[in-house]
Design a protein around this motif. Sequence first.
Motif, PDB file in Angstrom:
ATOM      1  N   ILE A  97      -6.466   1.220   0.778  1.00  0.00           N
ATOM      2  CA  ILE A  97      -6.528   2.375  -0.113  1.00  0.00           C
ATOM      3  C   ILE A  97      -7.702   3.231   0.355  1.00  0.00           C
ATOM      4  O   ILE A  97      -8.663   2.719   0.925  1.00  0.00           O
ATOM      5  CB  ILE A  97      -6.684   1.977  -1.599  1.00  0.00           C
ATOM      6  N   ASP A  99      -3.582  -7.676   0.327  1.00  0.00           N
ATOM      7  CA  ASP A  99      -5.011  -7.660   0.012  1.00  0.00           C
ATOM      8  C   ASP A  99      -5.599  -6.337   0.519  1.00  0.00           C
ATOM      9  O   ASP A  99      -4.902  -5.540   1.145  1.00  0.00           O
ATOM     10  CB  ASP A  99      -5.759  -8.871   0.584  1.00  0.00           C
ATOM     11  N   PHE A 100      -6.876  -6.108   0.238  1.00  0.00           N
ATOM     12  CA  PHE A 100      -7.466  -4.811   0.589  1.00  0.00           C
ATOM     13  C   PHE A 100      -7.792  -4.689   2.076  1.00  0.00           C
ATOM     14  O   PHE A 100      -8.190  -3.619   2.527  1.00  0.00           O
ATOM     15  CB  PHE A 100      -8.712  -4.537  -0.254  1.00  0.00           C
ATOM     16  N   ALA A 101      -7.641  -5.782   2.822  1.00  0.00           N
ATOM     17  CA  ALA A 101      -7.786  -5.660   4.268  1.00  0.00           C
ATOM     18  C   ALA A 101      -6.482  -5.145   4.863  1.00  0.00           C
ATOM     19  O   ALA A 101      -6.482  -4.324   5.777  1.00  0.00           O
ATOM     20  CB  ALA A 101      -8.169  -7.005   4.884  1.00  0.00           C
ATOM     21  N   TYR A 126      -3.725  -3.864   2.916  1.00  0.00           N
ATOM     22  CA  TYR A 126      -3.214  -2.707   2.171  1.00  0.00           C
ATOM     23  C   TYR A 126      -4.401  -1.784   1.949  1.00  0.00           C
ATOM     24  O   TYR A 126      -5.210  -1.994   1.050  1.00  0.00           O
ATOM     25  CB  TYR A 126      -2.606  -3.163   0.839  1.00  0.00           C
ATOM     26  N   SER A 172       1.317  -0.202  -4.179  1.00  0.00           N
ATOM     27  CA  SER A 172       0.693  -1.037  -5.207  1.00  0.00           C
ATOM     28  C   SER A 172      -0.380  -0.246  -5.961  1.00  0.00           C
ATOM     29  O   SER A 172      -1.122   0.525  -5.364  1.00  0.00           O
ATOM     30  CB  SER A 172       0.080  -2.273  -4.545  1.00  0.00           C
ATOM     31  N   GLU A 223      -0.987   4.071   2.429  1.00  0.00           N
ATOM     32  CA  GLU A 223      -0.482   2.959   1.617  1.00  0.00           C
ATOM     33  C   GLU A 223       0.960   2.576   1.916  1.00  0.00           C
ATOM     34  O   GLU A 223       1.841   3.428   1.972  1.00  0.00           O
ATOM     35  CB  GLU A 223      -0.620   3.304   0.129  1.00  0.00           C
TER      36      GLU A 223
END
Lengths: 717, 179
Positions: free
Chosen positions: A630, A624-626, A628, A183, A609
């Motif tokens: 980065i 979400d960033f938890a 997925y 993503s 990722e």
Amino acid sequence: MSPDRTVGAVGASRPRIEGGLKVTGAARYTADVPMPGLVHGQLVTATTSRGRVRDVDASTALGMPGVLGVLDHRNAPRLNPKAGNYFGPDGSLLLLQDEVVPYAGWPVALVVAETPEQARAAAAALRVTCDAEPHDLDFDMDHPAARPASTAFGPEADTGDLEAELAACAVVVEERYRTPEESHCAMEPHASTAWWEGDHLHALDANQGAFSVSEVLAALWSIDRERVHVRSEHVGGGFGGKGVCGPQMILASMASKRFGRPVRIAMTRAQVFETTSSRPRTEQLVTIGADADGRLRAVGHRAAYALSPLAEYIEACTEQAKVLYAAPAIRTRLTAVPLDVLPPASMRGPGATPGSFALESAIDEVAERLDVDPVRLRLRNQPSVAPVSGLPFSTRRLVSCVQEGARRFGWAARDRRPRSRREGPLLIGTGMATASFSAGVFPSTASITAEVDGTFTVSVGASDIGTGARTALTAVAADALGVDAGRVRLRIGDSDLGMAWGAGGSRGTTSWSFAITEAAKELRGRLGDPARPVTATVDTSALIDFQPGRERQTFSAVFAEVAVDPATGEVRVRRLLGVFAVGRVINPLLARGQVVGGMVMGLSMALHEESVRDPRTGRLANGDFAGYHIAAHADVPDVEADFVPDYEPLDPSGFNGLGEIGTAGTAAAIANAVWHATGTRQRTLPIRLDRVLEPVAAGKDTEGATEGADHAVTRGA
Amino acid sequence: MTDHTRSGISLRVNDVSHRLSVDNRRTLLDALREDLGLTGPKKGCDHGQCGACTVLCDGRRVVSCLTLAVAADGAAVTTVEGLAAGGELRPLQEAFVRLDGFQCGFCTPGQLCSAVGVLAEHEAGWPSAVTADDDPERTPELDEAEVRERMSGNLCRCGAYPSIVRAVLEAAARQGGAA
């Protein structure tokens, strides 16, 4: 030979023009701009990967405070089904036009209310019933639906006799490599505010090219493009994810049409993940044969990627096999596999980034099998002309990149045997990769007005999504006009400024610079009466030579050092160096930031990722960033990048784009370093802990019985 | 009739006092952005996972998207708009510009507020996960590893991390920690 390189504004490191605005919070992004009478739209998305909407029950939602209404496929304004994008017709633009659900995350309704909280609460109260149908997300190179990819970017390579050459090789490596769905994750979620004034559509939108968005909107609404006005002054990153007319923009224009108010849609992070676009999964089979002395005889690169039947798309993984190495036989095959997936879009270094991981890992495996230094193997197989097209390179400074990188990295001192270096329990390894990325130019227009006060107003439909375009183009204009940069005022980010390519394909800066340079040339020929402003406008469509008879590419060499903890499987990148040949560099400070950022994204791709989907529903399990991850501060060392002297003769100013080359080679360099550290090849990204954990059965670490190895046995068992 | 879905709160933001009536569901981030027009703090995820909304609340950094406005009643809040006192950039802000500690700029307001918090936390002797625990009395030296660890709640997809770390360290050195 390089033309005159007199130092002017171009070539000097200068901070970003808008830097002061960005460090004080004064730079306004789409969702920051106040608007009288504004109402808020909240998307409701499908939770099934394939099916039909049976019912949207809005009875509760419509009675909730502040709710203006609900749009769904039964009552939404009709759009022109012929609208498309760069690749042709695009069904993903046709939102709320019928009951079909083509992927999980597809918008099925939009709730509009006076405040964001009211819209969100009403969206949660909407009852959407879908009839799910069996979906297919089983990506496989040999899937029955697989078909040859579009050759719009050029024909497949079929040079020489691959089988005959392979049969004559001393060493043949044939391996399969896999990269996951990824993503874009620009920090600014997609947002748009739209309003109608009569039959004119106005919008603020987060995108990579306001002009192309205005073209798509004009097509969707069947109105003249001149009646669509899209502004995108500051954009919080794109990386390809904002390259097309996004769902937020289309739905905001529909809602504003229906409710007669300015409508803002600021997508949630979850919606950005599930609804906008992604880099597609790939599976790649690389076959490379070499003589005993390390001369390549055959390079075969087969690659397959997933796409949606809604729109054509090309993930050109096999391009570098046509560029990087000389070999008597080169064959590429690119395959598209239509599945019920989120439609893919270019993501930083499309094709080249996953493709480079496969090709440059395989080259490293050839070096391993031949027991030669991987730098030496690469240098031994450099082509004098483009090996497939037969065209000369307009400029190719790859050898300089490799040699300079090797020197700075201290490559000569490397022991090429795997598992040869330890620090306590950690295994240390180094690896490298080279990369190329297609360069070029697309038509754009630019206008320059010589004002009576001695300043110049430059108008070009460029976007600055973080690339530094605003600053770079000011320098280009200053030099082209022969004036100090302080006398140049740049206007960008507005579809009313005329036809322009967007920030994409590593062709934004070259395309806009070309138009600015030509407009300046014309203006300088017309300056006469200082009492009246004079304007020159140039459209480069007719000036661009699309068949220049040269292969135009940028190049890089990336070097990485990793530390691997065999007990936990953790890989830490300790050093990362990239050396780049990207034509003449406009602003070294900003250019370095760009390629360093590209390498950070490559590091993130290598180690972190992966979009994970629930096979039963096809829905993202980690949107979400938890879930997925980065790369964060703690993942990233002090990345070093520099440029070798270069000049692109096909550009009037010697420029090439550099937005994507930074990402392309990094994952392979890191994967090769992980092999060097551990002795195990990582052919599937990301290089997760479980993929690195020392396999117990293999009993790999018998020679040292270190603490770390003991740990690995315990944990693996 | 009393509206039980709204509450009156006081906020002191960037040294200006405000009385607000807010939807009880309204976050501090939305109150700053929608009610006070302070759009410096950004909504990058609305889940406390990206740090773009970071502000200082009574001197401590918080993710304002996970703070309900009603819970911040009475607090003194500093946003990125309040960092440049009297219109003069702080050394930290100046270093971000000069060293190119950002590209798109969307995460920058959060990075800056977070960095101000980091420097204050370090000044107060707070350890981090990478601080050696050999001497509890000793203030850990603020090096690259410390800055990276302490700033890891602030994501930057442009990948400007190396420049951000340099800018934070330089600002810390120039102001003896009070950047």
